[in-house]
Design an enzyme around this catalytic site. Sequence first.
Site, PDB file in Angstrom:
ATOM      1  N   ASP A 104       0.837  -1.201   0.000  1.00 45.98           N
ATOM      2  CA  ASP A 104       0.000   0.000   0.000  1.00 45.98           C
ATOM      3  C   ASP A 104       0.874   1.255   0.000  1.00 45.98           C
ATOM      4  O   ASP A 104       0.370   2.376  -0.106  1.00 45.98           O
ATOM      5  CB  ASP A 104      -1.016  -0.008   1.152  1.00 45.98           C
ATOM      6  CG  ASP A 104      -0.366  -0.066   2.522  1.00 45.98           C
ATOM      7  OD1 ASP A 104       0.869  -0.155   2.604  1.00 45.98           O
ATOM      8  OD2 ASP A 104      -1.123  -0.027   3.519  1.00 45.98           O
ATOM      9  N   SER A 105       2.207   1.059   0.060  1.00 44.70           N
ATOM     10  CA  SER A 105       3.129   2.180  -0.149  1.00 44.70           C
ATOM     11  C   SER A 105       3.000   2.717  -1.577  1.00 44.70           C
ATOM     12  O   SER A 105       3.595   3.744  -1.898  1.00 44.70           O
ATOM     13  CB  SER A 105       4.575   1.754   0.137  1.00 44.70           C
ATOM     14  OG  SER A 105       4.904   0.583  -0.585  1.00 44.70           O
ATOM     15  N   ASP A 154      -1.036  -6.353  -0.533  1.00 43.06           N
ATOM     16  CA  ASP A 154      -1.209  -5.677   0.759  1.00 43.06           C
ATOM     17  C   ASP A 154      -2.681  -5.287   0.914  1.00 43.06           C
ATOM     18  O   ASP A 154      -3.253  -4.659   0.008  1.00 43.06           O
ATOM     19  CB  ASP A 154      -0.348  -4.403   0.732  1.00 43.06           C
ATOM     20  CG  ASP A 154       0.240  -4.063   2.071  1.00 43.06           C
ATOM     21  OD1 ASP A 154      -0.046  -4.758   3.067  1.00 43.06           O
ATOM     22  OD2 ASP A 154       1.018  -3.090   2.123  1.00 43.06           O
ATOM     23  N   LYS A 208      -1.051  -9.492   2.772  1.00 50.19           N
ATOM     24  CA  LYS A 208      -0.384  -8.951   3.959  1.00 50.19           C
ATOM     25  C   LYS A 208      -1.345  -8.024   4.658  1.00 50.19           C
ATOM     26  O   LYS A 208      -2.100  -7.285   4.007  1.00 50.19           O
ATOM     27  CB  LYS A 208       0.890  -8.185   3.569  1.00 50.19           C
ATOM     28  CG  LYS A 208       1.605  -7.591   4.787  1.00 50.19           C
ATOM     29  CD  LYS A 208       2.990  -7.067   4.446  1.00 50.19           C
ATOM     30  CE  LYS A 208       3.000  -5.637   3.972  1.00 50.19           C
ATOM     31  NZ  LYS A 208       2.416  -4.656   4.904  1.00 50.19           N
ATOM     32  N   GLU A 240      -1.729  -5.518   8.508  1.00 52.95           N
ATOM     33  CA  GLU A 240      -1.028  -4.982   9.677  1.00 52.95           C
ATOM     34  C   GLU A 240      -1.788  -5.310  10.958  1.00 52.95           C
ATOM     35  O   GLU A 240      -3.018  -5.274  10.979  1.00 52.95           O
ATOM     36  CB  GLU A 240      -0.903  -3.454   9.536  1.00 52.95           C
ATOM     37  CG  GLU A 240      -0.068  -3.042   8.333  1.00 52.95           C
ATOM     38  CD  GLU A 240       0.061  -1.522   8.171  1.00 52.95           C
ATOM     39  OE1 GLU A 240      -0.377  -0.767   9.073  1.00 52.95           O
ATOM     40  OE2 GLU A 240       0.602  -1.099   7.135  1.00 52.95           O
ATOM     41  N   GLU A 254       8.660  -3.878  10.970  1.00 55.09           N
ATOM     42  CA  GLU A 254       9.014  -2.566  10.396  1.00 55.09           C
ATOM     43  C   GLU A 254       9.467  -1.579  11.475  1.00 55.09           C
ATOM     44  O   GLU A 254       8.772  -1.394  12.490  1.00 55.09           O
ATOM     45  CB  GLU A 254       7.827  -1.976   9.612  1.00 55.09           C
ATOM     46  CG  GLU A 254       8.177  -0.606   9.015  1.00 55.09           C
ATOM     47  CD  GLU A 254       7.278  -0.130   7.892  1.00 55.09           C
ATOM     48  OE1 GLU A 254       6.313  -0.830   7.546  1.00 55.09           O
ATOM     49  OE2 GLU A 254       7.559   0.964   7.356  1.00 55.09           O
TER      50      GLU A 254
HETATM   51  O1  KIV Z   1       3.473  -1.162   1.691  1.00 51.42           O
HETATM   52  C1  KIV Z   1       4.669  -1.447   1.871  1.00 51.42           C
HETATM   53  O2  KIV Z   1       5.557  -1.123   1.073  1.00 51.42           O
HETATM   54  C2  KIV Z   1       5.003  -2.176   3.071  1.00 51.42           C
HETATM   55  C3  KIV Z   1       6.454  -2.403   3.320  1.00 51.42           C
HETATM   56  C4  KIV Z   1       6.995  -1.239   4.034  1.00 51.42           C
HETATM   57  C5  KIV Z   1       6.700  -3.669   4.053  1.00 51.42           C
HETATM   58  O3  KIV Z   1       4.169  -2.538   3.836  1.00 51.42           O
END
Ligand code: KIV
Length: 257
Positions: free
Chosen positions: A44-45, A83, A112, A114, A181
């Site tokens: 999600d970055s 993500d 993924k 959180e 992280e």
């Molecule tokens: O979204 C992302 O890039 C991440 C990484 C920082 C692990 O969650």
Amino acid sequence: MKKWTVATVRAAKGVEKLGCCTAYDAAFARLADEAGVPIILVGDSMGMNTLGYGTTLPVNMSDTLAATAAVARAAKNAMVVGDMPFGSYQCGDDEAVRNAVAIIKAGADAVKLEGGASVCGLIKRLTTAGIPVLAHVGMMPQSVNAYGGFKKQGKTREAAEQVIADAKAVEEAGAFAVTLECIPAELAAEITAALKIVTVGIGAGPVCDAQWLVMHDMLGLNEKVPSFVKKYADLATIVRGAFASYVNEVKNGKFPQ
Ligand code: KIV
């Protein structure tokens, strides 16, 4: 090259360290895949790196599904992890499972999300449904407003105990790997030694089983990067130079011939 799966990632613990990265489109996913990156995260970055937002919070399911599908079409051997964006798993587990299923249908091999103890019920449901989960503890960017900024976590012993408890909880719930992280390197080392699953560190020191780097940081597309990042290329200079040459050559009649 072999296709990376949950089984081969699990088997790498203690045997081979894995250099993993994000990608958000087919062009870069193909290059990362051809270079042998074992896990590509459609993070999600993308919010900051391709969509121009200041945080990951505005990223939604449509952004995630389009990017995941593009990356999955290009990645032949890498495991593709989608993500789960903010809001896609906070409003109830039924909706979360539906969203995770959509990410898998778009082509991801795993999702993924959180959270520690608070998401363990969801991790159990997803893994029971056959959806592999890569967890994420320590600094969780989707909690940026709760932290008051992107701040290193686990700095006091009490805070460190909480991160350890979260990491153990997600392992117990069935996650096959966990992102650590922005936590102290000694804490990441302690967690890596305590868990049977793979730890994937980012800003968490050298001892983790695997590492993430955000593609735009490691390739030098972002000129300002966190201090733990190593830039393996300076694409910003190369790309800006190429655009400038093109503009000049058109202006001067050198291109097209
Ligand atoms: O979204 C992302 O890039 C991440 C990484 C920082 C692990 O969650």
